[in-house]
Enzyme design. Structure first.
Site, mmCIF file in Angstrom:
data_model
loop_
_atom_site.group_PDB
_atom_site.id
_atom_site.type_symbol
_atom_site.label_atom_id
_atom_site.label_comp_id
_atom_site.label_asym_id
_atom_site.label_seq_id
_atom_site.Cartn_x
_atom_site.Cartn_y
_atom_site.Cartn_z
ATOM 1 N N HIS A 1 -8.507 1.634 -6.495
ATOM 2 C CA HIS A 1 -8.677 3.121 -5.738
ATOM 3 C C HIS A 1 -9.991 4.024 -6.473
ATOM 4 O O HIS A 1 -10.034 5.046 -5.993
ATOM 5 C CB HIS A 1 -7.336 3.873 -6.072
ATOM 6 C CG HIS A 1 -6.317 3.013 -5.212
ATOM 7 N ND1 HIS A 1 -5.511 2.203 -5.784
ATOM 8 C CD2 HIS A 1 -5.766 3.643 -3.962
ATOM 9 C CE1 HIS A 1 -4.614 1.816 -4.736
ATOM 10 N NE2 HIS A 1 -4.700 2.469 -3.776
ATOM 11 N N HIS B 1 -4.325 5.223 6.787
ATOM 12 C CA HIS B 1 -4.707 4.419 5.517
ATOM 13 C C HIS B 1 -3.705 3.454 5.515
ATOM 14 O O HIS B 1 -4.078 1.990 5.242
ATOM 15 C CB HIS B 1 -4.549 5.410 4.280
ATOM 16 C CG HIS B 1 -4.950 4.665 3.033
ATOM 17 N ND1 HIS B 1 -6.119 4.850 2.325
ATOM 18 C CD2 HIS B 1 -4.168 3.696 2.329
ATOM 19 C CE1 HIS B 1 -5.917 3.880 1.372
ATOM 20 N NE2 HIS B 1 -5.045 3.239 1.184
ATOM 21 N N GLU B 2 -2.227 3.598 5.381
ATOM 22 C CA GLU B 2 -1.553 2.599 5.139
ATOM 23 C C GLU B 2 -1.343 1.458 6.286
ATOM 24 O O GLU B 2 -1.409 0.277 6.106
ATOM 25 C CB GLU B 2 -0.073 3.027 5.193
ATOM 26 C CG GLU B 2 0.158 3.919 3.932
ATOM 27 C CD GLU B 2 -0.267 3.420 2.330
ATOM 28 O OE1 GLU B 2 -0.334 1.928 2.503
ATOM 29 O OE2 GLU B 2 -0.825 4.053 1.696
ATOM 30 N N TYR C 1 -7.184 -8.089 -2.552
ATOM 31 C CA TYR C 1 -6.904 -6.829 -3.138
ATOM 32 C C TYR C 1 -7.077 -6.689 -4.720
ATOM 33 O O TYR C 1 -6.127 -6.452 -5.511
ATOM 34 C CB TYR C 1 -5.251 -6.142 -3.128
ATOM 35 C CG TYR C 1 -5.184 -4.843 -3.152
ATOM 36 C CD1 TYR C 1 -5.632 -3.989 -2.027
ATOM 37 C CD2 TYR C 1 -4.200 -4.203 -3.851
ATOM 38 C CE1 TYR C 1 -5.532 -2.746 -2.088
ATOM 39 C CE2 TYR C 1 -3.939 -2.979 -4.187
ATOM 40 C CZ TYR C 1 -4.568 -2.132 -3.287
ATOM 41 O OH TYR C 1 -4.426 -0.730 -3.228
ATOM 42 N N ASP D 1 -5.325 -1.115 -12.108
ATOM 43 C CA ASP D 1 -5.291 -0.950 -10.767
ATOM 44 C C ASP D 1 -5.913 -2.069 -9.887
ATOM 45 O O ASP D 1 -6.841 -1.719 -9.032
ATOM 46 C CB ASP D 1 -5.574 0.526 -10.312
ATOM 47 C CG ASP D 1 -5.547 0.765 -8.824
ATOM 48 O OD1 ASP D 1 -4.653 0.278 -8.294
ATOM 49 O OD2 ASP D 1 -6.282 1.722 -8.475
ATOM 50 N N HIS E 1 -4.048 -1.015 6.144
ATOM 51 C CA HIS E 1 -3.923 -1.947 5.288
ATOM 52 C C HIS E 1 -3.430 -3.375 6.159
ATOM 53 O O HIS E 1 -3.814 -4.364 5.783
ATOM 54 C CB HIS E 1 -3.048 -1.693 4.058
ATOM 55 C CG HIS E 1 -4.009 -1.073 2.858
ATOM 56 N ND1 HIS E 1 -5.045 -1.602 2.325
ATOM 57 C CD2 HIS E 1 -3.391 0.195 2.328
ATOM 58 C CE1 HIS E 1 -5.219 -0.730 1.507
ATOM 59 N NE2 HIS E 1 -4.238 0.419 1.284
ATOM 60 N N GLU F 1 -9.189 -0.882 0.045
ATOM 61 C CA GLU F 1 -9.121 0.467 0.157
ATOM 62 C C GLU F 1 -9.961 1.369 0.867
ATOM 63 O O GLU F 1 -9.358 2.370 1.616
ATOM 64 C CB GLU F 1 -8.971 1.003 -1.403
ATOM 65 C CG GLU F 1 -7.664 0.716 -2.234
ATOM 66 C CD GLU F 1 -6.855 1.548 -1.413
ATOM 67 O OE1 GLU F 1 -6.902 2.430 -1.127
ATOM 68 O OE2 GLU F 1 -5.555 0.582 -1.253
#
Ligand SMILES: [Zn+2]
Lengths: 307, 121
Positions: free
Chosen positions: A209, A107-108, A122, A204, A111, A131
């Site tokens: 998310h 996931h990271e 974002y 957020d 990005h 996301e």
């Protein structure tokens, strides 16, 4: 390359494991190393992408970031992982270390890929797409590491991240958004699985998310309909869309249209793959109009170099 | 106007620091992050013992809460977003930043408040 922040904030910290080094015995260091390797391999072997920037960029991860840091993030150049809430008494801890689930690492790192490709802003729907792409490729890293088909996979994001004090299987469920956890302290997983339940919020960055549950569920629907290994067809469609088609401010509907176009380009008009994409988005309340989209092809044909 | 208010307020603090005869309140909120589970806590100085209240007052002062520069925060993948509000002598000021934009001088206060907020859960 894995660096150890030694529970401080200085970055990158001490070099803990260089490329090619043997395992260190430190779980976070070795998980970050193996997870980055598995993610690199998915992108390289399946999607022919050479690292985050497609130019062979070094993958740098920082583990043991701060104390009681229950998070992981991409800082524009590196992946950063905390140890969870290890600073609380054991019976109050909710999180384990953030390298514990391989899909968090995928996931990271994704990005970073998104930053170099579509550059999805974002915030709001483009942010929720950002996301979602990270969850999609994070999950594919996990599925490929376990050699699981779409039917066999659990489609959980962050499985094992919660301690046994939490009533929850993971942080998010791509298969059934909104069902990953339901806990007296944390409350219930807030993700919607359909556009009718889209959450309007300023928190957020506009619920990036939360609303990612919608495109996550669309991808799951496509992968399930196509069967087999999800990275082979559904993953390919999503990857090409991210790399070549999506733009910074695209919303869910535009993303749906673009995955639909990519499916036609890769597998043919009205192919099972293209129809699966249509159905996947339809199931989350995003309707694509076949005739209109089939006819949009002039620019796309040019883009593909077709006559 | 805001700048002027901040300057006056900041001057008051710079001169007097936080006078422990006067109560202060803090409100902390942490949102975002990979798991996107928000935590928050409110701290009143009169609910703390004297030693802890002094410690918190020093942390607020060391942040240069009322007059220090804070770099602009850009939305960044999975980073926490922190909002800290201090109410003192009937006036209120708020700062906010992401992990990447957090000035180093804020770390002790953010660490303290994060722990309080997580303990509360
Ligand atoms: Zn993310």
């Amino acid at each position: 390359m894995i660096y150890d922040a030694e529970n401080g904030s200085a970055m990158p910290g001490r070099l803990a494991r260089a490329e090619g080094d043997a395992a260190t015995g430190d779980a976070a260091t070795d998980e970050a190393y193996d997870g980055a390797g598995a993610t690199f391999d998915l992108y390289y072997e399946i999607f022919e992408r050479n690292s985050i920037d497609n130019q062979g960029m070094d993958l740098i991860s920082i583990v043991h970031y701060l104390q009681g840091y229950d998070n992981a993030f991409w800082n524009g150049e590196r992946m950063v992982y905390g140890d969870g809430d290890e600073d609380l008494p054991e019976d109050q801890r909710l999180f384990n270390r953030f390298t514990i689930a391989i899909d968090i690492i995928g996931h990271e790192l994704t990005h970073g890929v998104t930053q170099y490709e579509a550059g999805l802003v974002y915030k709001d729907q483009p942010g929720a797409l950002n996301e979602s792409f990270s969850d999609v490729f994070g999950s594919l890293v996990k599925q490929r590491a376990k050699m699981q088909t779409a039917d066999e996979a659990d489609w959980l994001i962050g499985e094992g991240l919660f301690t046994s004090n939490v009533h929850g299987a993971g942080i998010r469920s791509m298969k059934n958004p909104g069902t990953a956890y339901n806990d007296p302290i944390l409350g219930k997983d807030p993700q919607p699985a359909h556009m009718r339940d889209y959450v309007q919020t300023t928190s957020d960055n506009g619920g990036v998310h939360i609303n990612s549950g919608i495109p996550n569920r669309a991808f799951f629907g496509v992968a399930k309909a196509l069967g087999g290994y999800a990275w082979q067809k559904a993953g390919k469609i999503w990857y090409i869309a991210l790399r070549d088609k999506l733009a910074a401010n695209d919303d869910f509907h535009t993303a749906a249209n673009k995955t639909f176009e990519v499916a036609a380009a890769l597998y043919g008009k009205n192919s099972p793959a293209q129809l699966a994409v249509q159905k996947g988005w339809d199931e989350v309340g995003i309707t694509l109009h076949l005739d209109k989209k089939q006819g949009c092809g002039k620019n796309f044909r040019q883009f593909l170099g077709w006559p | 106007m805001w700048k002027k208010f901040s300057a006056v307020f900041g001057l008051a603090l710079a001169c007097n620091l936080i006078n422990m005869q006067d109560q202060f309140q803090l409100h902390f909120e942490r949102s975002g992050g990979f798991a996107a589970i928000m935590v928050q806590v409110a701290v009143r100085s009169d609910s703390l013992d004297a030693k802890e209240a002094h410690k918190v007052a020093s942390m607020i002062e060391n942040c240069q809460f009322f007059d220090g520069e804070i770099p602009e925060s850009k939305p960044s993948p999975d980073q926490f977003y922190y909002v800290i509000r201090v109410l003192y002598r009937g006036q209120e000021q708020e700062v906010s930043f992401t992990d990447a934009a957090m000035p180093e001088r804020y770390r002790p206060l953010v660490h303290y408040l994060s722990l309080k907020a997580r303990e509360k859960k």
